[in-house]
Design a protein around this motif. Structure first.
Motif, short mmCIF file in Angstrom:
data_model
loop_
_atom_site.label_atom_id
_atom_site.label_comp_id
_atom_site.label_asym_id
_atom_site.label_seq_id
_atom_site.Cartn_x
_atom_site.Cartn_y
_atom_site.Cartn_z
N ASN A 28 -54.44 16.59 13.29
CA ASN A 28 -53.05 15.96 13.63
C ASN A 28 -53.04 14.67 13.43
OD1 ASN A 28 -52.55 18.23 15.54
ND2 ASN A 28 -53.96 17.90 17.25
N GLY A 29 -53.71 14.26 12.22
CA GLY A 29 -53.32 13.06 11.90
C GLY A 29 -52.13 12.60 11.13
N TYR A 30 -51.87 11.29 10.64
CA TYR A 30 -50.69 11.27 10.14
C TYR A 30 -50.32 12.05 8.99
CZ TYR A 30 -46.84 8.85 7.51
OH TYR A 30 -45.62 8.40 7.21
N MET A 31 -51.18 12.01 8.07
CA MET A 31 -50.98 12.95 6.57
C MET A 31 -51.01 14.37 6.90
SD MET A 31 -50.52 10.66 4.16
CE MET A 31 -50.63 11.64 2.97
N ARG A 33 -49.67 15.75 9.58
CA ARG A 33 -48.54 16.04 10.35
C ARG A 33 -47.52 15.77 9.27
NH1 ARG A 33 -50.26 12.13 14.08
NH2 ARG A 33 -48.50 10.86 13.40
N LEU A 34 -47.43 15.06 8.25
CA LEU A 34 -46.73 14.64 7.39
C LEU A 34 -46.50 15.99 6.37
CD1 LEU A 34 -44.60 12.99 5.68
CD2 LEU A 34 -46.58 11.92 4.70
N HIS A 37 -44.58 18.61 8.21
CA HIS A 37 -43.24 18.55 8.13
C HIS A 37 -42.60 18.60 6.71
CE1 HIS A 37 -39.33 16.74 9.26
NE2 HIS A 37 -39.44 15.84 8.07
#
Length: 99
Positions: A28-31, A33-34, A37
Protein backbone atom coordinates in the motif's frame (compact mmCIF):
# COMPACT_ATOMS: atom_id res chain seq x y z
CA UNK A 1 19.04 -8.85 -1.72
CA UNK A 2 15.64 -8.89 -3.38
CA UNK A 3 14.80 -12.01 -5.36
CA UNK A 4 13.01 -11.90 -8.72
CA UNK A 5 9.71 -13.17 -7.26
CA UNK A 6 9.71 -10.29 -4.75
CA UNK A 7 9.81 -7.73 -7.54
CA UNK A 8 6.63 -6.39 -9.08
CA UNK A 9 6.60 -6.22 -12.87
CA UNK A 10 5.27 -2.79 -13.75
CA UNK A 11 2.79 -2.34 -16.58
CA UNK A 12 5.05 -0.06 -18.60
CA UNK A 13 8.40 -0.55 -20.23
CA UNK A 14 11.60 1.29 -19.54
CA UNK A 15 14.26 2.48 -21.95
CA UNK A 16 14.60 0.33 -25.06
CA UNK A 17 11.41 -1.57 -24.16
CA UNK A 18 12.97 -3.35 -21.21
CA UNK A 19 10.68 -4.39 -18.34
CA UNK A 20 10.48 -2.19 -15.24
CA UNK A 21 10.24 -3.66 -11.76
CA UNK A 22 9.26 -2.24 -8.40
CA UNK A 23 10.91 -3.41 -5.23
CA UNK A 24 8.60 -2.36 -2.42
CA UNK A 25 7.99 -3.92 0.94
CA UNK A 26 4.63 -2.19 1.33
CA UNK A 27 1.79 -3.20 -0.98
CA UNK A 28 0.00 0.00 0.00
CA UNK A 29 3.00 2.28 -0.40
CA UNK A 30 2.97 5.29 -2.71
CA UNK A 31 4.69 3.57 -5.66
CA UNK A 32 2.51 0.47 -5.39
CA UNK A 33 -0.63 2.62 -5.36
CA UNK A 34 0.68 4.58 -8.34
CA UNK A 35 1.34 1.35 -10.23
CA UNK A 36 -2.19 0.13 -9.36
CA UNK A 37 -3.65 3.41 -10.65
CA UNK A 38 -1.72 3.23 -13.92
CA UNK A 39 -2.78 -0.40 -14.42
CA UNK A 40 -6.41 0.59 -13.91
CA UNK A 41 -6.05 3.41 -16.45
CA UNK A 42 -4.44 1.08 -18.99
CA UNK A 43 -7.20 -1.49 -18.58
CA UNK A 44 -9.86 1.19 -18.91
CA UNK A 45 -8.27 2.59 -22.07
CA UNK A 46 -8.05 -0.91 -23.54
CA UNK A 47 -11.75 -1.43 -22.84
CA UNK A 48 -12.66 1.86 -24.55
CA UNK A 49 -10.42 1.03 -27.51
CA UNK A 50 -12.09 -2.35 -27.89
CA UNK A 51 -15.50 -0.68 -28.05
CA UNK A 52 -14.19 1.73 -30.70
CA UNK A 53 -12.71 -1.15 -32.71
CA UNK A 54 -15.96 -3.09 -32.63
CA UNK A 55 -17.86 -0.04 -33.86
CA UNK A 56 -15.34 0.54 -36.66
CA UNK A 57 -15.63 -3.07 -37.77
CA UNK A 58 -19.42 -2.87 -37.79
CA UNK A 59 -19.31 0.24 -39.97
CA UNK A 60 -16.86 -0.92 -42.64
CA UNK A 61 -17.89 1.86 -45.05
CA UNK A 62 -16.83 4.60 -42.62
CA UNK A 63 -13.39 3.16 -41.85
CA UNK A 64 -10.66 3.69 -44.42
CA UNK A 65 -7.39 1.79 -44.64
CA UNK A 66 -5.44 4.45 -42.71
CA UNK A 67 -7.95 4.47 -39.87
CA UNK A 68 -7.88 0.68 -39.61
CA UNK A 69 -4.07 0.65 -39.65
CA UNK A 70 -3.97 3.17 -36.80
CA UNK A 71 -6.61 1.20 -34.92
CA UNK A 72 -4.61 -2.02 -35.34
CA UNK A 73 -1.49 -0.33 -33.94
CA UNK A 74 -3.44 1.03 -30.97
CA UNK A 75 -4.99 -2.39 -30.32
CA UNK A 76 -1.55 -4.01 -30.40
CA UNK A 77 -0.28 -1.51 -27.84
CA UNK A 78 -3.30 -2.03 -25.60
CA UNK A 79 -2.92 -5.79 -25.83
CA UNK A 80 0.75 -5.49 -24.86
CA UNK A 81 -0.24 -3.41 -21.80
CA UNK A 82 -3.03 -5.78 -20.77
CA UNK A 83 -0.76 -8.81 -21.07
CA UNK A 84 1.86 -7.09 -18.92
CA UNK A 85 -0.78 -6.26 -16.28
CA UNK A 86 -1.99 -9.88 -16.32
CA UNK A 87 1.56 -11.20 -16.00
CA UNK A 88 2.32 -8.81 -13.15
CA UNK A 89 -0.84 -9.72 -11.28
CA UNK A 90 -0.29 -13.44 -11.89
CA UNK A 91 3.22 -13.18 -10.48
CA UNK A 92 1.84 -11.58 -7.32
CA UNK A 93 -0.76 -14.26 -6.66
CA UNK A 94 0.01 -16.40 -3.67
CA UNK A 95 1.18 -19.80 -4.83
CA UNK A 96 -0.14 -22.64 -2.71
CA UNK A 97 2.40 -24.88 -1.07
CA UNK A 98 1.81 -28.55 -1.74
CA UNK A 99 3.23 -31.25 0.52
Amino acid sequence: MTTQNELRLLSWAGPEGRPCYLSADEQNGYMSRLADHIEAMQLGMASELLEHALQALDDEAAADEGDLSLLAAQLAGALRDVLRVATSRGNRLATPEYP
